[in-house]
Write a protein that holds these residues in place. Structure first.
Motif, mmCIF file in Angstrom:
data_model
loop_
_atom_site.group_PDB
_atom_site.id
_atom_site.type_symbol
_atom_site.label_atom_id
_atom_site.label_comp_id
_atom_site.label_asym_id
_atom_site.label_seq_id
_atom_site.Cartn_x
_atom_site.Cartn_y
_atom_site.Cartn_z
ATOM 1 N N THR A 40 26.731 83.452 63.594
ATOM 2 C CA THR A 40 27.630 83.969 64.617
ATOM 3 C C THR A 40 27.575 83.034 65.823
ATOM 4 N N ILE A 41 28.716 82.771 66.437
ATOM 5 C CA ILE A 41 28.779 81.930 67.629
ATOM 6 C C ILE A 41 28.942 82.835 68.842
ATOM 7 N N VAL A 42 28.001 82.757 69.776
ATOM 8 C CA VAL A 42 28.059 83.545 71.005
ATOM 9 C C VAL A 42 28.154 82.587 72.194
ATOM 10 N N PHE A 43 29.246 82.686 72.935
ATOM 11 C CA PHE A 43 29.504 81.811 74.076
ATOM 12 C C PHE A 43 29.046 82.456 75.381
ATOM 13 N N CYS A 44 28.511 81.629 76.289
ATOM 14 C CA CYS A 44 28.074 82.077 77.614
ATOM 15 C C CYS A 44 28.697 81.162 78.666
ATOM 16 N N HIS A 45 29.462 81.733 79.576
ATOM 17 C CA HIS A 45 30.242 80.951 80.535
ATOM 18 C C HIS A 45 29.444 80.596 81.784
ATOM 19 N N GLY A 46 30.025 79.707 82.578
ATOM 20 C CA GLY A 46 29.426 79.319 83.843
ATOM 21 C C GLY A 46 30.029 80.072 85.010
ATOM 22 N N ILE A 47 29.776 79.572 86.221
ATOM 23 C CA ILE A 47 30.362 80.194 87.408
ATOM 24 C C ILE A 47 31.827 79.768 87.521
ATOM 25 N N TRP A 48 32.563 80.504 88.325
ATOM 26 C CA TRP A 48 34.001 80.283 88.521
ATOM 27 C C TRP A 48 34.769 80.401 87.203
ATOM 28 N N ALA A 49 34.241 81.203 86.300
ATOM 29 C CA ALA A 49 34.868 81.340 84.985
ATOM 30 C C ALA A 49 34.515 82.695 84.395
ATOM 31 N N ASP A 50 35.123 82.984 83.257
ATOM 32 C CA ASP A 50 34.711 84.121 82.447
ATOM 33 C C ASP A 50 34.788 83.699 80.986
ATOM 34 N N GLY A 51 34.647 84.639 80.090
ATOM 35 C CA GLY A 51 34.562 84.288 78.687
ATOM 36 C C GLY A 51 35.810 83.646 78.114
ATOM 37 N N SER A 52 36.949 83.783 78.792
ATOM 38 C CA SER A 52 38.185 83.192 78.274
ATOM 39 C C SER A 52 38.211 81.676 78.393
ATOM 40 N N CYS A 53 37.253 81.082 79.096
ATOM 41 C CA CYS A 53 37.255 79.619 79.232
ATOM 42 C C CYS A 53 37.020 78.923 77.892
ATOM 43 N N PHE A 54 36.613 79.673 76.866
ATOM 44 C CA PHE A 54 36.399 79.095 75.537
ATOM 45 C C PHE A 54 37.577 79.353 74.603
ATOM 46 N N SER A 55 38.712 79.745 75.152
ATOM 47 C CA SER A 55 39.846 80.170 74.320
ATOM 48 C C SER A 55 40.405 79.045 73.460
ATOM 49 N N LYS A 56 40.183 77.789 73.852
ATOM 50 C CA LYS A 56 40.713 76.675 73.057
ATOM 51 C C LYS A 56 39.815 76.289 71.882
ATOM 52 N N VAL A 57 38.595 76.801 71.853
ATOM 53 C CA VAL A 57 37.703 76.454 70.742
ATOM 54 C C VAL A 57 37.463 77.629 69.796
ATOM 55 N N ILE A 58 37.654 78.846 70.266
ATOM 56 C CA ILE A 58 37.368 80.018 69.439
ATOM 57 C C ILE A 58 38.244 80.096 68.180
ATOM 58 N N PRO A 59 39.562 79.854 68.271
ATOM 59 C CA PRO A 59 40.380 79.994 67.062
ATOM 60 C C PRO A 59 39.926 79.107 65.904
ATOM 61 N N ALA A 60 39.523 77.873 66.191
ATOM 62 C CA ALA A 60 39.071 76.975 65.123
ATOM 63 C C ALA A 60 37.809 77.494 64.464
ATOM 64 N N LEU A 61 36.929 78.093 65.232
ATOM 65 C CA LEU A 61 35.687 78.646 64.678
ATOM 66 C C LEU A 61 35.971 79.903 63.867
ATOM 67 N N HIS A 62 36.932 80.695 64.320
ATOM 68 C CA HIS A 62 37.379 81.826 63.510
ATOM 69 C C HIS A 62 37.898 81.331 62.161
ATOM 70 N N ALA A 63 38.686 80.264 62.206
ATOM 71 C CA ALA A 63 39.253 79.719 60.967
ATOM 72 C C ALA A 63 38.173 79.218 60.023
ATOM 73 N N ASP A 64 37.048 78.791 60.586
ATOM 74 C CA ASP A 64 35.915 78.338 59.769
ATOM 75 C C ASP A 64 35.135 79.498 59.162
ATOM 76 N N GLY A 65 35.450 80.710 59.572
ATOM 77 C CA GLY A 65 34.769 81.872 59.032
ATOM 78 C C GLY A 65 33.641 82.426 59.876
ATOM 79 N N HIS A 66 33.516 81.945 61.117
ATOM 80 C CA HIS A 66 32.459 82.434 61.994
ATOM 81 C C HIS A 66 32.861 83.730 62.691
ATOM 82 N N GLU A 67 31.921 84.628 62.837
ATOM 83 C CA GLU A 67 32.057 85.696 63.813
ATOM 84 C C GLU A 67 31.831 85.063 65.179
ATOM 85 N N VAL A 68 32.695 85.377 66.137
ATOM 86 C CA VAL A 68 32.619 84.747 67.462
ATOM 87 C C VAL A 68 32.777 85.822 68.526
#
Length: 240
Positions: free
Chosen positions: A6-34
């Motif tokens: 499972t891939i669990v993302f942790c964001h920095g300041i001035w951001a929230d979890g959506s800052c990883f929106s450009k990488v999550i779909p590809a990992l979903h396509a690979d079969g990962h829970e994200v």
């Protein structure tokens, strides 16, 4: 280990979890829970607790991915036995007794001249995006500023981890080093990634490579996931 982590993302300041929106779909396509953690930047203790609560909501094993300040949260939360690897993206990585501010003070960067404290929080000024996300389009930089979320002003002074709270000392690590970063200085990134013995990938990027060069970040996460899937994690020799 054969199961996809499972891939669990942790964001920095001035951001929230959506800052990883450009990488999550590809990992979903690979079969990962994200899942991308949404913590409040109100206190380091609570942010780490939120990461740990998130681990309770997903399957294991887990690969933790932290951007910027998120490197501190994955360093602390990553000691959980369900975590098998760590990926740092232009991130800090405190050692025992060391705060994020201690690290930033070693290699000062430009962004903090574009910050103001108001209502107990550290806000990025509109012209700060050139130091934070300068390789994004003007339109995207305006979007970053419009949605940025400020931390409590003393957040970087709160981390005082114990010797048993440092995940990078016992878990394999990978590091995306942003060579054009004006928020976490590239020399600080080289220092922390070298200290932890991480597998390093350099990218000519601002502080937000997951937005400006997502393909590079996806590739590093894929390599880390493949490595932890192929073999059980080994205890690393203590770095002194």
């Amino acid at each position: 280990m054969s199961k996809q982590p499972t891939i669990v993302f942790c964001h920095g300041i001035w951001a929230d979890g959506s800052c990883f929106s450009k990488v999550i779909p590809a990992l979903h396509a690979d079969g990962h829970e994200v899942i991308s953690v949404q913590y409040g930047l109100d206190s380091f203790e609570e942010d780490v607790a939120t990461v740990k609560r998130t681990l309770n909501r997903v399957g294991s094993p887990v690969l933790l991915v932290g951007h910027s300040y998120g490197g501190a949260t994955i360093t602390a939360a990553g000691v959980d036995e369900r975590v098998v690897g760590l990926v740092y993206i232009a991130a800090v990585a405190p050692d025992a007794g060391e705060t994020v501010q201690d690290q930033l003070d070693k290699f000062p960067s430009d962004i903090f001249s574009r910050v103001e404290v108001a209502d107990g929080r550290a806000w990025m000024l509109p012209n700060g995006t050139e130091f934070f996300a300068g390789d994004l389009s003007d339109e995207d930089q305006k979007l970053v500023w419009a949605t940025h979320y400020p931390p409590v002003f003393d957040l970087f002074h709160q981390q005082k981890l114990g010797a048993d709270d440092i995940a990078w000392r016992s878990k394999p690590s990978w590091y995306v080093l942003a060579t054009q970063d004006h928020t976490v200085h590239p020399d600080l990134q080289r220092w922390v990634s070298g200290r932890m013995g991480a597998t390093v990938t350099e990218v000519a990027s601002s502080h937000v490579p997951m937005l400006s060069q997502p393909a590079v970040v996806i590739d590093v996460i894929r390599k880390a996931a493949a490595a932890v899937r192929e073999a059980s994690p080994q205890k690393k020799v203590a770095i002194v």
